[in-house]
Design a protein around this motif. Structure first.
Motif, short mmCIF file in Angstrom:
data_model
loop_
_atom_site.label_atom_id
_atom_site.label_comp_id
_atom_site.label_asym_id
_atom_site.label_seq_id
_atom_site.Cartn_x
_atom_site.Cartn_y
_atom_site.Cartn_z
N GLY A 1 0.59 -0.80 0.36
CA GLY A 1 0.12 -0.23 -0.04
C GLY A 1 0.75 1.11 0.01
N PRO A 2 0.43 2.28 0.33
CA PRO A 2 1.13 3.76 0.20
C PRO A 2 1.21 4.19 0.94
CG PRO A 2 -1.44 4.30 -0.70
CD PRO A 2 -1.15 2.52 -0.25
N LYS A 3 2.26 4.54 1.35
CA LYS A 3 2.87 5.60 2.19
C LYS A 3 2.01 6.13 3.21
CE LYS A 3 7.64 5.95 1.64
NZ LYS A 3 8.65 6.67 1.59
N LYS A 4 2.15 6.73 4.34
CA LYS A 4 0.69 7.31 5.22
C LYS A 4 1.33 8.39 5.49
CE LYS A 4 -1.23 2.69 6.99
NZ LYS A 4 -1.33 2.53 8.48
N PHE A 5 -0.45 9.40 5.06
CA PHE A 5 0.09 10.81 5.49
C PHE A 5 -0.43 11.23 6.59
CE2 PHE A 5 0.08 15.41 5.36
CZ PHE A 5 0.91 15.97 4.42
N PRO A 6 -0.03 11.86 7.95
CA PRO A 6 1.25 12.65 7.74
C PRO A 6 3.05 11.90 8.25
CG PRO A 6 0.21 13.96 9.70
CD PRO A 6 -0.76 12.78 8.66
N GLU A 7 1.79 10.65 8.84
CA GLU A 7 2.81 10.13 10.08
C GLU A 7 4.62 10.07 9.50
OE1 GLU A 7 -0.70 7.69 9.92
OE2 GLU A 7 -0.43 9.39 10.04
N GLU A 8 4.22 9.56 7.66
CA GLU A 8 5.59 8.82 6.76
C GLU A 8 6.15 9.96 6.51
OE1 GLU A 8 5.76 4.88 5.58
OE2 GLU A 8 3.32 4.96 5.96
N PHE A 9 5.66 11.18 6.76
CA PHE A 9 6.13 12.40 5.93
C PHE A 9 6.86 13.45 6.76
CE2 PHE A 9 3.73 10.02 3.25
CZ PHE A 9 5.28 9.88 1.54
N TYR B 1 6.00 13.07 -3.05
CA TYR B 1 6.33 11.59 -3.17
C TYR B 1 5.19 10.66 -3.66
CZ TYR B 1 3.92 6.65 -1.23
OH TYR B 1 3.76 5.64 -1.50
N LEU B 2 4.09 11.69 -4.09
CA LEU B 2 2.75 11.57 -5.12
C LEU B 2 3.22 11.39 -6.37
CD1 LEU B 2 -0.44 13.40 -2.86
CD2 LEU B 2 -0.04 10.78 -3.83
#
Length: 438
Positions: free
Chosen positions: A310-318, A399-400
């Protein structure tokens, strides 16, 4: 009874609605009108889509947009102290499109006189011509003329005739039968396509001169009744009392016996509609199903390669570090899909289609809220530090863009169809509720 009919093009023509050049500026919601305090004299209701009215009569209170229709120069507005229009124009002058070009410098408006915001002479419309039909047959009518968008066609009368009478006649089953005859059955699911040239060259309708004052009065009363309710599929429509009353008056004006001709009229019309809609449904579905299955398999294969977890989660992974409670403020939301609204000075609106509105202090805060919001979440924790927000937003947007490029590239390696690649990439983003970044 050919002597009771006239060619459509002897009384009217069909035209396309207005192209504003900048819909973002010229089409206004109630919220934006209120925000800028734009004066009523510069606003005209806009009929933008047939979906805005399921009935023949267009209800103005249901129209979502109004058009900014100001033919005054800046000097005239200043002299008359029309501050709402002036402030809105001043805001518009500063706005740019995605290509970076100022709205006021777009080729579509830059040569307009006396000012770029002055729309060319436009013809307001009362009768709207539907280009495509399913089993619901209707031409919409507005008792007070409105602005027609370029996606619509409208009827323009060539003579000084009663517009409501023309609308009533066009919506009669007699006219709808001829519409069915001249239309083209070349759309999916058996839809009927009626081109402008078809209407101009072949459409006929009952002669408007046949209506005596007595019949016309009754017909207009009948039309008022039928036009207020949602139009039903023609198979149900012909059973409605108000429909039968209107059509009976049309036949009476044509000198035809209702008892003799109404039933055959309905039989012929419903059989034609049923034939085209059922034939449309009978088109080979196996091929469609196989194609859909192959496309779904293609999409799933790419997902396994590019997004196995799955995709990275915003905001925790950024974020550079986990946020503490004292580093955040809470922003209440409604669980709806959020998007950016109007920008004014340093403030940026965050809005939803359901009416939610929040004035963020910066574009970074607004984007942070839009990106962080999840379905059915009602409270967001937003950093109070502008730099923290800005860095997280910037990383996420990069990232997007990279993710979009990677998905498109993998799809492009498997299928030689640019439109399909874009469509599937959009589907993948939508499935994960990801913004489809440019």
């Amino acid at each position: 009874c050919s002597d009771k009919l006239i060619n459509f093009n002897t009384v009217a023509s069909i035209k396309r609605g207005i192209t504003t050049g900048i819909n973002e500026f010229f089409y206004l919601t109630a919220d934006r009108i209120q925000h800028w305090g734009i004066e009523d004299e510069f606003l005209i209701p806009v009929f933008k889509s047939p979906k805005e009215s399921t009935s023949i009569a267009i209800a103005h209170d249901k129209l979502k947009l109004k058009g900014f229709f100001c033919s005054w120069s800046r000097a005239e507005l200043l002299k008359a102290k029309k501050n709402g229009a002036l402030n809105y124009i001043a805001h518009g002058v500063k706005q740019r499109g995605k290509d970076g070009v100022l709205w006021s410098k777009r080729p579509s408006v830059v040569n307009r006189k006396p000012e770029w915001w002055v729309l060319p002479d436009v013809e307001l419309a009362s009768i709207f011509w539907s280009k495509a039909y399913d089993s619901r047959l209707l031409h919409r009518f507005s008792s007070t003329p409105v602005l027609a968008d370029c996606r619509l066609y409208f009827v323009s009368e060539k003579k000084a005739i009663n517009k409501k009478l023309l609308a009533a006649v066009l919506n009669s089953s007699v006219s709808l039968l001829f519409l069915e005859i001249i239309g083209r059955v070349n759309l999916g699911e058996g839809a009927l396509d009626v081109m402008v040239e078809d209407a101009v060259n072949y459409m006929v309708l009952p002669d408007l001169n046949l209506f005596t004052d007595d019949i016309m009065t009754k017909l207009l009363v009948s039309f008022d009744k039928i036009s207020q309710r949602p139009v039903r599929p023609i198979f149900e429509e012909v059973k409605m009392k108000d429909r039968r009353q209107l059509d009976s008056l049309i036949l009476e004006a044509m000198g035809l016996d209702t008892n003799k001709y109404l039933k055959p009229l309905y039989k012929g019309l419903t059989e034609m509609v049923r034939e085209r809609t059922e034939l449309g449904k009978m088109r080979p579905k196996v091929k469609k199903a196989k194609y859909a299955k192959d496309v779904e398999s293609l999409k799933n294969n790419v997902l396994k390669m590019v997004l196995p977890n799955g995709p990275k989660k915003f905001p925790e992974e950024f974020l550079e570090k986990a946020l503490k409670a004292e580093d955040c403020k809470t922003v209440p939301v409604t669980g709806e899909l959020l998007k950016l609204g109007t920008q004014f000075l340093t403030q940026q609106e965050v809005i939803s289609d359901g009416g939610y509105k929040y004035n963020a202090s910066s574009i970074n805060e607004a984007k942070y809220i839009v990106y962080a919001q999840k379905p059915n979440s009602y409270l967001l924790y937003v950093p109070t530090d502008e730099e923290t927000m800005g860095k997280a937003v910037q990383k996420y947007e990069i990232y997007l863009k990279e993710l979009r490029k990677k998905i498109s590239s993998e799809l492009g390696n498997l299928v030689d169809d640019y439109k399909l690649v874009i469509s599937l990439t959009q589907q993948i983003f939508a499935e994960f509720n990801l913004p489809f970044a440019d």
